[in-house]
Design an enzyme around this catalytic site. Structure first.
Site, PDB file in Angstrom:
ATOM      1  CG  ASP A  82      -6.180 -19.738  27.388  1.00 31.82           C
ATOM      2  OD1 ASP A  82      -5.811 -18.723  27.998  1.00 31.82           O
ATOM      3  OD2 ASP A  82      -7.249 -19.806  26.759  1.00 31.82           O
TER       4      ASP A  82
ATOM      5  CG  ASP B   1      -6.798 -20.863  20.468  1.00 32.94           C
ATOM      6  OD1 ASP B   1      -6.945 -21.741  19.601  1.00 32.94           O
ATOM      7  OD2 ASP B   1      -7.060 -21.051  21.668  1.00 32.94           O
TER       8      ASP B   1
ATOM      9  NE  ARG C 108      -4.562 -25.065  23.438  1.00 35.71           N
ATOM     10  CZ  ARG C 108      -5.376 -24.349  22.675  1.00 35.71           C
ATOM     11  NH1 ARG C 108      -5.512 -23.071  22.889  1.00 35.71           N
ATOM     12  NH2 ARG C 108      -6.083 -24.928  21.731  1.00 35.71           N
TER      13      ARG C 108
ATOM     14  CE  LYS D 179     -11.712 -22.002  17.788  1.00 31.13           C
ATOM     15  NZ  LYS D 179     -10.700 -20.951  17.649  1.00 31.13           N
TER      16      LYS D 179
ATOM     17  NE  ARG E 291      -6.545 -24.832  16.211  1.00 29.24           N
ATOM     18  CZ  ARG E 291      -6.933 -24.002  17.152  1.00 29.24           C
ATOM     19  NH1 ARG E 291      -7.325 -22.787  16.857  1.00 29.24           N
ATOM     20  NH2 ARG E 291      -6.919 -24.372  18.411  1.00 29.24           N
TER      21      ARG E 291
HETATM   22  P1  AMP Z   1     -11.019 -18.948  23.676  1.00 26.43           P
HETATM   23  O1  AMP Z   1     -11.521 -17.635  24.176  1.00 26.43           O
HETATM   24  O2  AMP Z   1     -11.670 -19.389  22.387  1.00 26.43           O
HETATM   25  O3  AMP Z   1      -9.545 -19.011  23.607  1.00 26.43           O
HETATM   26  O4  AMP Z   1     -11.484 -20.038  24.742  1.00 26.43           O
HETATM   27  C1  AMP Z   1     -11.221 -19.961  26.119  1.00 26.43           C
HETATM   28  C2  AMP Z   1     -11.738 -21.214  26.791  1.00 26.43           C
HETATM   29  O5  AMP Z   1     -13.146 -21.313  26.630  1.00 26.43           O
HETATM   30  C3  AMP Z   1     -11.177 -22.522  26.245  1.00 26.43           C
HETATM   31  O6  AMP Z   1     -11.064 -23.426  27.307  1.00 26.43           O
HETATM   32  C4  AMP Z   1     -12.217 -22.940  25.239  1.00 26.43           C
HETATM   33  O7  AMP Z   1     -12.214 -24.319  25.006  1.00 26.43           O
HETATM   34  C5  AMP Z   1     -13.500 -22.496  25.931  1.00 26.43           C
HETATM   35  N1  AMP Z   1     -14.579 -22.173  24.996  1.00 26.43           N
HETATM   36  C6  AMP Z   1     -14.677 -21.093  24.181  1.00 26.43           C
HETATM   37  N2  AMP Z   1     -15.823 -21.116  23.494  1.00 26.43           N
HETATM   38  C7  AMP Z   1     -16.475 -22.238  23.845  1.00 26.43           C
HETATM   39  C8  AMP Z   1     -17.717 -22.840  23.497  1.00 26.43           C
HETATM   40  N3  AMP Z   1     -18.521 -22.274  22.610  1.00 26.43           N
HETATM   41  N4  AMP Z   1     -18.028 -24.000  24.074  1.00 26.43           N
HETATM   42  C9  AMP Z   1     -17.232 -24.594  24.973  1.00 26.43           C
HETATM   43  N5  AMP Z   1     -16.061 -24.075  25.365  1.00 26.43           N
HETATM   44  C10 AMP Z   1     -15.683 -22.919  24.814  1.00 26.43           C
HETATM   45 MG    MG Z   2      -8.264 -20.343  23.142  1.00 24.39          MG
END
Ligand code: AMP
Ligand code: MG
Length: 479
Positions: free
Chosen positions: A245, A255, A176, A106, A169
């Site tokens: 997701d 996540d 998912r 990650k 991880r």
């Molecule tokens: P999360 O809120 O971490 O579950 O992420 C939701 C979506 O946003 C997923 O598709 C992640 O891969 C993407 N995402 C979250 N943070 C980033 C980041 N800093 N750069 C690129 N994609 C991100």
């Molecule tokens: Mg996520």
């Protein structure tokens, strides 16, 4: 060591090959040695060899690295544009017992699914994920595990500038709910079929040989999800972002975002600062679990009738209640298989809620319940003593009918009611020190969380409820 790349090679149409992008002055600051040994990955036990494997193009660890495509229902709305935006599936490891595990990095840099974002993770959020996944695992709650934490001098901007970091991880797979939903909703039914075939081949083998594999697989996911959420409720864990997701088809917690373990018991507690409506509040979690399963079940409609799906989903609530009741009775020292003690449990929870008592601390004190001791520490917590006394009397009568040795009961309860939980104020101290380059608090806290039920005086400093500054810390969703 056996490394596989089944997802990358057999489902190559569902992924994009991407290599991890190095961070400025990257350094390994934590390695989970016991997990490395369990996986048979002893060649990466020292920090330089792990770092070099990670950042050498086409090393055994990176040569098949891929970003996975998925979608998801976020706060109730379908979003087809998700995927590994900052994570990479590095490889799959087959452990010495023959079980496969995903290694996922990650914070690895941008991918085709990054949208407008930087592909990075910050030290703050990787520390929170490391600690939470290990804490849950050691509490007996299914979770992804943390293998390794990498800090750096890379500046990453969130609400302010922060330090870039990465986390490796480990979990059975990173499949998912949103993977299946994506290929269903985008009408790519051949790819959906391939995904199901892959799942039967590697992860749901027993379902594959059932009379109807799809029925068996959905039943399994419903059961595992219900069991996971029952445990969250029993141990006071609020996930905070139960978008589909972020839901594993293996019923494991993963996540991690703005999660929290409860301090004072507030059933409607919302840990996520960005969720003012409380869609993902603590007491909404069981209902959201079912909402998410309904969303996933859409992807089963090419294979199952509405009637079949409804019948399976109807098992969710009884499964969850059975598991929850079983754990809660055991946490209270009651015979776990007797379902007729619900008043005792409900009244106990209601007393905790109405007097805003610390959830885990009072369960731990309950282990020392002694009806003869009228001035007990436990009783001293409550303002409404007549109510407590009435409840204690019923508990005493019930326990006396159970015919269980008192010492045994106490030990059994101590093994289910943790002394140490990952309170936000503790995680925050670990982060503050780590951001100054000092990981000693992180290490000590991790050691305590790895033995959460032990009555070890060394861990006393991690068992206290939060000081005033640490109550209801606002945890940002940005990570
Ligand atoms: P999360 O809120 O971490 O579950 O992420 C939701 C979506 O946003 C997923 O598709 C992640 O891969 C993407 N995402 C979250 N943070 C980033 C980041 N800093 N750069 C690129 N994609 C991100
Ligand atoms: Mg996520």
């Amino acid at each position: 060591m056996i490394l596989h790349h089944t997802y990358a090679t057999e489902l190559s149409e569902l992924v994009t090959k991407v290599q991890p992008k190095i961070l400025n002055n990257a350094r390994v600051v934590a390695i989970n040695q016991s997990l490395l040994s369990q996986l048979g990955l002893t060649q990466w036990q020292d920090k330089p060899s792990l770092l070099s494997a990670l950042f050498t193009q086409d090393s055994p660890l990176t040569q098949h690295a891929v970003a996975q495509k998925y979608g998801g229902h976020q706060f109730g709305h379908w979003n087809p544009d998700l995927g590994d935006g900052r994570g990479l599936l590095l490889t799959e490891v087959v452990d010495p017992s023959g079980k496969p595990w995903d290694l996922h990095l990650k914070g690895a840099g941008q991918t085709p699914y990054s949208r407008f974002a930087d592909g990075r993770a910050v030290l703050r959020s990787t520390i929170r994920e490391y600690l939470a996944s290990e804490a849950l695992f050691h509490l007996g709650i299914p979770s992804s595990r943390a293998l390794c934490l990498i800090a750096s001098d890379e500046v990453v901007y969130r609400e302010k500038s922060e330090m870039g970091a990465m986390l490796i991880r480990v979990c059975q797979s990173h499949l998912r709910f949103g993977h299946f939903e994506y290929f269903y909703h985008s009408g790519q039914l051949e790819k959906l079929q391939n995904l199901f075939n892959y799942s039967f081949k590697y992860h749901f083998q027993t379902c594959a040989t059932a009379e109807n594999p799809y029925v068996a697989m959905l039943i399994q996911i419903v059961k595992d999800t219900a069991a996971m959420i029952a445990k969250w409720q029993a141990y006071g864990f609020n996930h905070g972002v139960m978008n589909t997701d972020n839901m594993s088809i293996h019923g494991i917690t993963f996540d991690f975002g703005p999660y929290a373990f409860l301090d004072d018991f507030k059933p409607d507690f919302i840990c996520n600062h960005s969720d003012p409506q409380g869609r993902y509040s603590f007491d909404s979690q069981p209902g959201i679990g079912l909402w998410n399963l309904n969303a996933l079940a859409q992807a089963f409609t090419p294979y199952l009738s509405r009637m079949e799906i409804t019948d399976i989903l109807q098992e969710y609530e009884p499964n969850l209640l059975q598991e929850y009741g079983h754990i809660m009775r055991a946490k209270c020292g009651l015979e776990p298989n007797h379902a007729n003690n619900s008043w005792l449990i409900n009244e106990w929870l209601d007393m905790l809620a109405s007097e805003k008592k610390d959830y885990s601390l009072l369960f731990r004190q309950l282990c020392e319940f002694n009806p003869k001791e009228i001035t007990s520490k436990l009783r001293g917590n409550f303002i409404d003593r007549p109510r407590f006394d009435k409840w204690a009397q019923v508990l005493e009568q019930t326990l006396s009918q159970q015919n269980v040795d008192k010492t045994q009961r106490r030990l059994g309860m101590l093994a289910l009611n943790p002394k140490v939980i990952l309170r936000n104020y503790l995680a925050q101290q670990a982060i503050d020190k780590a951001e100054q380059g000092d990981f000693s608090f992180f290490d000590e806290l991790l050691a305590a969380l790895s033995q959460p039920f032990d009555e070890d005086a060394k861990h006393d400093k991690f068992s206290a409820p939060p000081p005033n500054w640490g109550k209801e810390l606002e945890i940002s969703c940005s990570s």
